[in-house]
Design a protein around this motif. Structure first.
Motif, PDB file in Angstrom:
ATOM      1  N   LYS A  68      -9.278  27.938   5.441  1.00 18.89           N
ATOM      2  CA  LYS A  68      -8.472  29.119   5.760  1.00 18.89           C
ATOM      3  C   LYS A  68      -9.251  30.391   5.435  1.00 18.89           C
ATOM      4  CE  LYS A  68      -4.075  31.415   4.754  1.00 18.89           C
ATOM      5  NZ  LYS A  68      -2.778  31.331   4.018  1.00 18.89           N
ATOM      6  N   SER A  69      -9.918  30.392   4.277  1.00 18.01           N
ATOM      7  CA  SER A  69     -10.714  31.568   3.896  1.00 18.01           C
ATOM      8  C   SER A  69     -11.816  31.822   4.921  1.00 18.01           C
ATOM      9  CB  SER A  69     -11.324  31.358   2.505  1.00 18.01           C
ATOM     10  OG  SER A  69     -10.314  31.226   1.528  1.00 18.01           O
ATOM     11  N   ILE A  72     -10.252  33.241   8.080  1.00 18.56           N
ATOM     12  CA  ILE A  72      -9.888  34.649   7.871  1.00 18.56           C
ATOM     13  C   ILE A  72     -11.132  35.527   8.008  1.00 18.56           C
ATOM     14  CG2 ILE A  72      -9.112  36.318   6.137  1.00 18.56           C
ATOM     15  CD1 ILE A  72      -7.181  34.152   5.122  1.00 18.56           C
ATOM     16  N   SER A  75     -12.010  35.694  11.630  1.00 15.33           N
ATOM     17  CA  SER A  75     -11.128  36.582  12.406  1.00 15.33           C
ATOM     18  C   SER A  75     -11.457  38.051  12.134  1.00 15.33           C
ATOM     19  CB  SER A  75      -9.659  36.297  12.075  1.00 15.33           C
ATOM     20  OG  SER A  75      -9.376  36.591  10.721  1.00 15.33           O
ATOM     21  N   ILE A 117      -6.729  32.927  14.255  1.00 10.66           N
ATOM     22  CA  ILE A 117      -5.372  33.226  13.783  1.00 10.66           C
ATOM     23  C   ILE A 117      -4.405  32.105  14.175  1.00 10.66           C
ATOM     24  CG2 ILE A 117      -3.429  34.804  14.058  1.00 10.66           C
ATOM     25  CD1 ILE A 117      -5.462  37.074  14.356  1.00 10.66           C
TER      26      ILE A 117
END
Length: 637
Positions: A68-69, A72, A75, A117
Motif C-alpha cells: 500500500k505504501s 501510494i 500514485s 488508487i
C-alpha cells in the motif's frame, strides 16, 4: 567440610557433582509443585503453533501495508507526472511543436494513478482490514493459551527463591560457604577487624554482591560501577574551495579550482563509566605480607610460556643482584623459578611469609591455574596485610544476581534457565576463588574469636543498600534530564524498628550541545573557522526517600500481605514498579508523606517472621535432594 587441595584438578569433579545436583533439584521442585509436565508441554506446543499462525498473519499484513505504501508513492509520482505532462502539453500547443510527449506523459500518469488508487481502495484496503481482524483473533487466541500455560506453571514458579543457588553450593559440603546476602554482621566485622570500608568510593556504587566464607573466613565478591572524568576528542570538518589563475606553457591563462577539507579537533571533559568485579578475602595468614601480581601468560601457548620462563630466569637473576646492590637484599628467588616468573609477585616485601603461603603445593596449584584455566591467565592478585583482593576479566561476564529469574510459562524453558544459570554460577564462583583455594593455608587457618561489638544502628548494610538502589528503575531515582548512568550513594535516616529509612542520592550528568569554531589555514593561505560540535556535560543531583528491610522468614500468607501493602503505597508509573527484592531484602519508594506510617505497618508484618522455621524448611528441602541423588546413585558423598 572438605578442603579443595588441588583446585584445578578437582574442578571437573565438583562441577559434575554440582550439575547433577542442579538437575535433581529442578526435578524435585517440579515434583513438589505437582504441575502436569506433559500437559504444560502440550499447552506450550499449542501456543507456539498459535503464535506461529499469528506471526505468519502479521507478516502477510506487513506485506500488504508495504505494498500500500508503495502504491501510494506510485500514485503521488503519477500525479506529479500528470502535472508535468500537462505543462509539457500546454507548452507544446503554445509554441506549436509536437504534443506527443506531453500527451504520453499525462496519459501514462493518469492510468498509473487510477490503477494505483483502484488497487488500494478495491483490493489492498480490504485485505488489510481482513488481515487485521484475523491477526487480532489469532493474537487473542495465542495470548489465551499463553495465559493458560503461565497458570499451569504458577505452582512451580512460586517455589523459585534466591537462596536455592546458595543452598546448592553449600550442599557440596566443601570449605566454600555462601551466605544469603551482605548483612550488617559482615559489614561491621570486616570493617572493625579488617578495615574494609562500609561504603564504596564516592564515585562508585555497588550493583552486585555475593558473600560467603572459605573455612569460615569471610569473602565478598562485588561488582561496582565507577565514574571517572576523562576527556573526549570531538572532530569537525569544513570543505573550502578557491580558484587560482595561471599561465600554461603556451602563455594561455587558465583557471584552476582547488578543494580542501579542513579538519579540527577539540578535547573536552567527559564522564566514563566502568564496571569492575572484584573479590575481597579476609584472612589472618601472613598478616605482614604485601604483594601484587598481574596476568603474565595471557594468550600464550605452552611453547611461548616455556620461552617466557627461560627469559624470565635471567631477569629474575638480575633482579636478585640489583636488590643486593641497591636494595635491602631481602628479595630471594623461589626455588621453582617457573612459579616466580608466572606469578610475578616481584614486589613482595616479606619473603618468610610469602613462602609460608606459597608452599610447593600452592606453587604447583598456581602454575596449573595460570597455564590451564578455562579462562586463561586473566586474574590479578593483590595482598595488603590481611586483605586479599582478586580481580578477573572473566568475572565481568558473570550474571551473578541478574540471572536468577527462572519463572516461565514453559517447564522446558524454565528447566534450561535454571540449569544454565546455576551451572554457570558455580563455574564463575569456583574460578574466582581458585587463586585463594590454591593456597592450602587459606583453607586451614580458622579466624580467631573476635571481641568486637558487632551491633549496628542500621538493619541493612550500606553496600547492600546501594545494590538494592541499583535494582530499582533509574526513572525513579535519577534526574529526568540525565544523559548518563547514575551513581547511587546512600545516607541513613533514623531507622524505624526493623525498617531502614534511607535517602538515595543519584549523581549523573546532563548534556548541552555546544559548537566551537577552530581557526585553520587552507592551502590558499586564508584562515577559516572550522565548526566542531561537542557535548558539555553538567552534573545533576537527585535525592529520593526509600524504605529498606529484610523480609526473610515470612510465610507465604504474610509475604503476600506485605506485597499488597507495598503495592498500595507504590509510586509506580508507566508500568514500572518502585518495589524491588533480592535475596529477601526489599526496597520501596513510598508515596510522599507516608514513609513513617508505611514503615510501622511493615514492622507489624515483620514481627511474624520465623527464621528458624525457614532454616529448617531449607534443610529439609536439601535433605530431600540429597536423598534423591543417593537413590539414583548419581554420586557418592
Amino acid at each position: 567440610m572438605k578442603e579443595i587441595l588441588e583446585p584445578l584438578k578437582e574442578y571437573s569433579k565438583y562441577q559434575e557433582r554440582f550439575d547433577e545436583l542442579v538437575d535433581a533439584t529442578y526435578e524435585h521442585l517440579v515434583k513438589t509443585s505437582h504441575i502436569d509436565v506433559k500437559q504444560n508441554q502440550e499447552t506450550v506446543k499449542k501456543f507456539n503453533d498459535a503464535d506461529g499462525l499469528f506471526r505468519a498473519e502479521r507478516k502477510k499484513l506487513n506485506v500488504q501495508k508495504n505494498l500500500k505504501s508503495f502504491l501510494i508513492f506510485l500514485s503521488v509520482a503519477a500525479g506529479i507526472a500528470i502535472i508535468i505532462g500537462a505543462l509539457m502539453l500546454y507548452g507544446a500547443i503554445k509554441v506549436g511543436t509536437s504534443v506527443l510527449a506531453g500527451v504520453l506523459t499525462l496519459s501514462i500518469g493518469a492510468v498509473v494513478m487510477v490503477a494505483a488508487i483502484s488497487i488500494i481502495t478495491l483490493v489492498i484496503n480490504k485485505k488489510i482490514k481482513l488481515l487485521k481482524e484475523t491477526s487480532k483473533q489469532l493474537k487473542e487466541n495465542a495470548d489465551s493459551i499463553l495465559q493458560e500455560a503461565w497458570k499451569q506453571m504458577e505452582p512451580l514458579n512460586s517455589l523459585f527463591s534466591s537462596d536455592i543457588t546458595h543452598d546448592l553450593v553449600n550442599s557440596l559440603d566443601t570449605i566454600i560457604h555462601i551466605d544469603n546476602y551482605y548483612s550488617v554482621l559482615h559489614e561491621v566485622y570486616l570493617n572493625k577487624y579488617f578495615k574494609f570500608p562500609y561504603f564504596s568510593e564516592d564515585d562508585s556504587t555497588t550493583t552486585n554482591m555475593i558473600v560467603g566464607t572459605i573455612a569460615k573466613n569471610p569473602f565478598v565478591i562485588a561488582r561496582e560501577v565507577e565514574m571517572e572524568m576523562g576527556t573526549k576528542v570531538y572532530e569537525g570538518s569544513l570543505v573550502v574551495t578557491w580558484t587560482e589563475t595561471r599561465r600554461d606553457s603556451k602563455g594561455n591563462v587558465q583557471t584552476v579550482t582547488h578543494s580542501q577539507t579542513l579538519v579540527a579537533t577539540v578535547s573536552r571533559p567527559c564522564p566514563y563509566y566502568n564496571d569492575e568485579t572484584f573479590l575481597v578475602y579476609a584472612n589472618e595468614a601472613a598478616p605482614n605480607l604485601n604483594f601484587s601480581r598481574s596476568p603474565q601468560a595471557k594468550n600464550k601457548d605452552d611453547k611461548q610460556i616455556e620461552r617466557m620462563v627461560k627469559r624470565g630466569e635471567r631477569k629474575l637473576s638480575k633482579l636478585v643482584q640489583d636488590d643486593m646492590k641497591h636494595g635491602d637484599g631481602s628479595f630471594v628467588a623461589m626455588s621453582d623459578t617457573e612459579f616466580d616468573i608466572l606469578f610475578g609477585a616481584f614486589d613482595r616485601d616479606n619473603e618468610t611469609q610469602f613462602r609460608l603461603l606459597f608452599t610447593p603445593l600452592a606453587q604447583r596449584n598456581t602454575i596449573d591455574l595460570i597455564k590451564d584455566s578455562p579462562y586463561d591467565d586473566d586474574f590479578y592478585f593483590i595482598k595488603k596485610g590481611k586483605i586479599n583482593t582478586v580481580l578477573a576479566h572473566h568475572a565481568d561476564n558473570w550474571q551473578m544476581l541478574a540471572g536468577r529469574d527462572f519463572a516461565s510459562y514453559s517447564v522446558d524453558i524454565s528447566r534450561e534457565l535454571f540449569a544454565n544459570y546455576n551451572k554457570d554460577f558455580f563455574k564463575h564462583l569456583y574460578f574466582m576463588l581458585a587463586p585463594l583455594l590454591n593456597i592450602p593455608l587459606y583453607q586451614q587457618l580458622l579466624p580467631n574469636d573476635m571481641s568486637f561489638d558487632l551491633s549496628s544502628e542500621t538493619n541493612i548494610a550500606a553496600r547492600e543498600a546501594e545494590l538494592m538502589a541499583n535494582i530499582l528503575p533509574a526513572e525513579f531515582l535519577a534526574n529526568a534530564d540525565s544523559a548518563t548512568r547514575a551513581i547511587y550513594k546512600i545516607k541513613y535516616k533514623p531507622s524505624i524498628g526493623a525498617v531502614d529509612n534511607i535517602m538515595i542520592f543519584a549523581s549523573s550528568f546532563g548534556i548541552t550541545p555546544r559548537v566551537e569554531y577552530v581557526p585553520r589555514i587552507a592551502g590558499n593561505g586564508r584562515m577559516y573557522s572550522v565548526p566542531v560540535y561537542w557535548d558539555e556535560y553538567f552534573p545533576l543531583e537527585c535525592s529520593t526517600e526509600a524504605l529498606l528491610f529484610d523480609a526473610n522468614g515470612l510465610n507465604n500468607e504474610k509475604y503476600s500481605e506485605l506485597v499488597r501493602l507495598l503495592q498500595e503505597n507504590d509510586v509506580a508509573n508507566g508500568g514500572k514498579s518502585a518495589i524491588a527484592e533480592c535475596s529477601g531484602i526489599m526496597i520501596v519508594l513510598p508515596k510522599e508523606g507516608v514513609a513513617n506510617e508505611l514503615a510501622n505497618k511493615i514492622n507489624t508484618i515483620l514481627k511474624t517472621k520465623d527464621l528458624k522455621a525457614q532454616k529448617e524448611k531449607r534443610i529439609l528441602f536439601m535433605a530431600a535432594i540429597h536423598e534423591l541423588i543417593k537413590n539414583q546413585h548419581l554420586f557418592d558423598y
